[in-house]
Design a protein around this motif. Structure first.
Motif, PDB file in Angstrom:
ATOM      1  N   VAL A  51      -9.956  -6.963   9.613  1.00  0.00           N
ATOM      2  CA  VAL A  51      -8.542  -6.686   9.366  1.00  0.00           C
ATOM      3  C   VAL A  51      -8.346  -6.196   7.935  1.00  0.00           C
ATOM      4  N   ARG A  52      -7.586  -5.135   7.824  1.00  0.00           N
ATOM      5  CA  ARG A  52      -7.158  -4.636   6.521  1.00  0.00           C
ATOM      6  C   ARG A  52      -5.920  -3.784   6.761  1.00  0.00           C
ATOM      7  N   VAL A  53      -5.289  -3.360   5.704  1.00  0.00           N
ATOM      8  CA  VAL A  53      -4.078  -2.555   5.835  1.00  0.00           C
ATOM      9  C   VAL A  53      -4.500  -1.094   5.948  1.00  0.00           C
ATOM     10  N   ASP A  54      -4.741  -0.673   7.183  1.00  0.00           N
ATOM     11  CA  ASP A  54      -5.241   0.680   7.440  1.00  0.00           C
ATOM     12  C   ASP A  54      -4.240   1.767   7.099  1.00  0.00           C
ATOM     13  N   ILE A  55      -2.970   1.418   6.989  1.00  0.00           N
ATOM     14  CA  ILE A  55      -1.958   2.423   6.639  1.00  0.00           C
ATOM     15  C   ILE A  55      -2.330   3.067   5.300  1.00  0.00           C
ATOM     16  N   PHE A  56      -2.735   2.242   4.353  1.00  0.00           N
ATOM     17  CA  PHE A  56      -3.114   2.742   3.030  1.00  0.00           C
ATOM     18  C   PHE A  56      -4.584   3.156   2.988  1.00  0.00           C
ATOM     19  N   TYR A  57      -5.442   2.306   3.550  1.00  0.00           N
ATOM     20  CA  TYR A  57      -6.885   2.482   3.460  1.00  0.00           C
ATOM     21  C   TYR A  57      -7.332   3.821   4.042  1.00  0.00           C
ATOM     22  N   ASN A  58      -6.767   4.218   5.163  1.00  0.00           N
ATOM     23  CA  ASN A  58      -7.164   5.472   5.815  1.00  0.00           C
ATOM     24  C   ASN A  58      -6.875   6.697   4.969  1.00  0.00           C
ATOM     25  N   SER A  59      -5.890   6.615   4.087  1.00  0.00           N
ATOM     26  CA  SER A  59      -5.543   7.783   3.264  1.00  0.00           C
ATOM     27  C   SER A  59      -6.373   7.867   1.978  1.00  0.00           C
ATOM     28  N   PHE A  60      -7.167   6.844   1.699  1.00  0.00           N
ATOM     29  CA  PHE A  60      -7.982   6.841   0.480  1.00  0.00           C
ATOM     30  C   PHE A  60      -9.216   7.725   0.642  1.00  0.00           C
ATOM     31  N   SER A  61      -9.725   8.183  -0.498  1.00  0.00           N
ATOM     32  CA  SER A  61     -10.974   8.951  -0.481  1.00  0.00           C
ATOM     33  C   SER A  61     -12.142   8.013  -0.145  1.00  0.00           C
ATOM     34  N   HIS A  62     -13.267   8.608   0.223  1.00  0.00           N
ATOM     35  CA  HIS A  62     -14.451   7.804   0.561  1.00  0.00           C
ATOM     36  C   HIS A  62     -14.867   6.942  -0.631  1.00  0.00           C
ATOM     37  N   ARG A  63     -14.815   7.501  -1.823  1.00  0.00           N
ATOM     38  CA  ARG A  63     -15.197   6.750  -3.030  1.00  0.00           C
ATOM     39  C   ARG A  63     -14.267   5.554  -3.254  1.00  0.00           C
ATOM     40  N   THR A  64     -12.962   5.756  -3.075  1.00  0.00           N
ATOM     41  CA  THR A  64     -12.001   4.665  -3.252  1.00  0.00           C
ATOM     42  C   THR A  64     -12.235   3.578  -2.212  1.00  0.00           C
ATOM     43  N   LYS A  65     -12.496   3.972  -0.971  1.00  0.00           N
ATOM     44  CA  LYS A  65     -12.797   3.002   0.081  1.00  0.00           C
ATOM     45  C   LYS A  65     -14.047   2.193  -0.266  1.00  0.00           C
ATOM     46  N   THR A  66     -15.041   2.877  -0.813  1.00  0.00           N
ATOM     47  CA  THR A  66     -16.282   2.201  -1.194  1.00  0.00           C
ATOM     48  C   THR A  66     -16.021   1.186  -2.300  1.00  0.00           C
ATOM     49  N   ILE A  67     -15.214   1.556  -3.275  1.00  0.00           N
ATOM     50  CA  ILE A  67     -14.873   0.629  -4.371  1.00  0.00           C
ATOM     51  C   ILE A  67     -14.110  -0.574  -3.829  1.00  0.00           C
ATOM     52  N   ILE A  68     -13.162  -0.335  -2.947  1.00  0.00           N
ATOM     53  CA  ILE A  68     -12.394  -1.434  -2.344  1.00  0.00           C
ATOM     54  C   ILE A  68     -13.321  -2.362  -1.559  1.00  0.00           C
ATOM     55  N   ASN A  69     -14.216  -1.788  -0.775  1.00  0.00           N
ATOM     56  CA  ASN A  69     -15.161  -2.608  -0.004  1.00  0.00           C
ATOM     57  C   ASN A  69     -16.064  -3.436  -0.914  1.00  0.00           C
ATOM     58  N   LEU A  70     -16.506  -2.836  -2.003  1.00  0.00           N
ATOM     59  CA  LEU A  70     -17.362  -3.541  -2.961  1.00  0.00           C
ATOM     60  C   LEU A  70     -16.617  -4.705  -3.597  1.00  0.00           C
ATOM     61  N   ILE A  71     -15.405  -4.444  -4.062  1.00  0.00           N
ATOM     62  CA  ILE A  71     -14.602  -5.502  -4.694  1.00  0.00           C
ATOM     63  C   ILE A  71     -14.287  -6.610  -3.691  1.00  0.00           C
ATOM     64  N   ALA A  72     -13.920  -6.226  -2.472  1.00  0.00           N
ATOM     65  CA  ALA A  72     -13.600  -7.226  -1.447  1.00  0.00           C
ATOM     66  C   ALA A  72     -14.802  -8.119  -1.144  1.00  0.00           C
ATOM     67  N   ALA A  73     -15.973  -7.517  -1.035  1.00  0.00           N
ATOM     68  CA  ALA A  73     -17.176  -8.303  -0.751  1.00  0.00           C
ATOM     69  C   ALA A  73     -17.520  -9.236  -1.905  1.00  0.00           C
ATOM     70  N   LEU A  74     -17.461  -8.708  -3.127  1.00  0.00           N
ATOM     71  CA  LEU A  74     -17.856  -9.501  -4.297  1.00  0.00           C
ATOM     72  C   LEU A  74     -16.845 -10.584  -4.674  1.00  0.00           C
ATOM     73  N   LEU A  75     -15.561 -10.282  -4.533  1.00  0.00           N
ATOM     74  CA  LEU A  75     -14.541 -11.229  -4.990  1.00  0.00           C
ATOM     75  C   LEU A  75     -13.969 -12.117  -3.895  1.00  0.00           C
ATOM     76  N   PHE A  76     -14.098 -11.686  -2.654  1.00  0.00           N
ATOM     77  CA  PHE A  76     -13.478 -12.464  -1.590  1.00  0.00           C
ATOM     78  C   PHE A  76     -14.481 -12.948  -0.544  1.00  0.00           C
ATOM     79  N   VAL A  77     -15.165 -12.032   0.108  1.00  0.00           N
ATOM     80  CA  VAL A  77     -16.008 -12.405   1.249  1.00  0.00           C
ATOM     81  C   VAL A  77     -17.142 -13.340   0.826  1.00  0.00           C
ATOM     82  N   ILE A  78     -17.908 -12.949  -0.162  1.00  0.00           N
ATOM     83  CA  ILE A  78     -19.066 -13.772  -0.550  1.00  0.00           C
ATOM     84  C   ILE A  78     -18.636 -15.113  -1.148  1.00  0.00           C
ATOM     85  N   PRO A  79     -17.727 -15.147  -2.140  1.00  0.00           N
ATOM     86  CA  PRO A  79     -17.338 -16.463  -2.677  1.00  0.00           C
ATOM     87  C   PRO A  79     -16.713 -17.393  -1.628  1.00  0.00           C
TER      88      PRO A  79
END
Length: 161
Positions: free
Chosen positions: A70-98
């Motif tokens: 689950v994520r807010v695809d309304i915004f996420y889908n309009s982001f560039s591939h690089r921005t999506k990658t940064i968001i995924n990295l931050i989400a994994a490091l700051l939320f999913v793993i901890p």
């Protein structure tokens, strides 16, 4: 290592799908027995919940692998591939793993107590080994940590290009 984690997660997802098939058959049998023959079983109903637990806990990592969480695809889908990658990295490091590490850490004590007490169902006719299904909680989140680490490695690789 990335391919091994992906393959392992894929097999965990396939296993969860197989268990889902068993759960569907069990529910059909249980409902048929209950409504057509007035025969019910507390153990079967508890088994349904236990299988449901297994499916949910083992599917979390598979869902992350398929990027179907689950994520807010309304915004996420309009982001560039690089921005999506940064968001995924931050989400994994700051939320999913901890969060997953916290659940594993706290869950191990919870499971240990359940094993020491040989915890079973408090319902008459229920399943006797509830501690086994409780041990799936930390295990499912260990699988999620493995997949999140793989996602971090892939994101870092993509960002370095």
């Amino acid at each position: 290592m990335i391919k091994k984690i992906d393959k392992f997660t894929l097999y965990i997802g396939y296993f969860a799908a197989f268990v889902l098939s068993l759960l569907v058959l069990l529910i059909v049998y249980d409902a048929t027995a209950r409504y057509m023959f007035s025969e019910g079983s507390t153990a079967l109903q508890e088994l349904e919940w236990h299988l449901f637990d297994l499916i949910m806990l083992f599917s979390i990592a598979y869902t992350l692998k398929k990027s179907a969480h689950v994520r807010v695809d309304i915004f996420y889908n309009s982001f560039s591939h690089r921005t999506k990658t940064i968001i995924n990295l931050i989400a994994a490091l700051l939320f999913v793993i901890p969060f997953s590490v916290l659940i594993v850490y706290e869950g191990l004590h919870f499971v240990e107590l359940s094993f020491l007490q040989m915890e079973g169902s408090s319902d008459p006719g229920g399943l006797p080994y509830r501690f086994i299904v409780k041990s799936l909680m930390p295990l499912g989140f260990i699988f999620l940590i493995m997949q999140a680490v793989k996602e971090v490695l892939v994101c870092k690789e993509e960002l370095s290009r």
